[in-house]
Motif scaffolding. Structure first.
Motif: not given
Length: 284
Positions: A35-58
């Motif tokens: 909610v804080l990130d304006g995305s979703s729980q699955p997206r946060i989980s993907s970021i935290e597992s390293g499966r999603y290439a997150v950018g510097a601004d995020r």
């Protein structure tokens, strides 16, 4: 999202783990973070597992949302964004294990390294002949072409010591490793001469633990301690019978810093270390 056939590297997983740690310190669930990130729980989980290439601004936005105020730490996290670093090690991606690729990438980004060895010399200080002798003598044995791949990879890792901004290296080596004689007397003498030459470089310190030093911690495995941009992002790599183990929890980092401090305390100072290496070479 990275291609599905490319697993996350240890560096990418580390970024995700650090973001997870910040979220947990803020006492937020992945759903609340979404909610804080304006995305979703699955997206946060993907970021935290390293499966999603997150950018510097995020990363900066997430850190702010998690009330992190350590700007040096946040800057260091942003340097880890953007997906996998492309480097010379990519040519070995189909030839060696992911652990080997991860190690080369970590060394590339490390600001300095401390290493400790009891039986085997550090790979970053090995000659080609020494590396060939060590890699050829494993069970089960590698095929000749596999040996050559591993030897060339080990030698190419050493570029971090020769680049324009060479990585500072502190290597603690037990006398036992100096006397192993891998490859026979000629190869062993050449290896010790190479070690002496490298120890004369301003950014490399070689310390020897003599047999008479007695007991000391850290005798069980080779230790590679790679410094990150900030101490919280340091990484320890241990060589084990079943491959490389990467450690980054703060209690583990504190433990291995202490182990290395004590091993360095058991060592001869640099000039006396070089004298001992010369005497061993003369005995061969």
């Amino acid at each position: 999202m990275r291609p599905k056939n490319l697993p996350a590297t240890v560096r990418q997983r580390r970024l995700g783990a650090e973001l997870r740690r910040l979220r947990q310190q803020a006492d937020l669930t992945t759903a609340q973070a979404g909610v804080l990130d304006g995305s979703s729980q699955p997206r946060i989980s993907s970021i935290e597992s390293g499966r999603y290439a997150v950018g510097a601004d995020r990363v900066r936005a997430l850190a702010r949302g998690y009330s992190c105020t350590d700007e040096a730490y946040i800057d260091a996290l942003t340097e880890m964004t953007g997906g996998r670093t492309r480097g010379w090690w990519d040519e070995y991606r189909e030839l060696l294990t992911l652990d080997a690729i991860d190690l080369a990438e970590l060394e590339h980004h490390a600001t300095s390294m401390r290493t400790a060895s009891v039986i085997h010399l550090p790979g970053l200080l090995q000659t080609r002949a020494h590396a060939h002798a060590v890699i050829s003598d494993v069970v089960p044995p590698f095929a000749p072409h596999e040996v050559e791949h591993r030897v060339s990879y080990r030698i190419k890792r050493q570029v971090v010591l020769y680049r324009d901004n060479p990585m500072p290296l502190m290597a603690v080596i037990h006398e036992a490793a100096l006397r192993m004689g891998f490859g026979g007397p000629e190869a062993a003498r050449a290896q010790l001469k190479h070690l002496l030459d490298m120890s004369e470089l301003d950014h490399i310190t070689v310390l020897v633990i003599p047999f008479g030093a007695g007991t000391f911690p850290g005798a069980g495995a080779n230790i590679y301690y790679m410094a990150g941009a900030v101490p919280a992002l340091d990484t320890v790599q241990l060589d084990t019978e079943h491959g490389a183990a990467f450690l980054d929890a703060q209690p583990q980092l504190i433990r291995y810093r202490t182990v290395l401090d004590r091993m360095e305390g058991c060592s001869l100072e640099p000039t006396k270390s070089r004298d001992l290496i010369r005497r061993i070479a003369a005995d061969l």
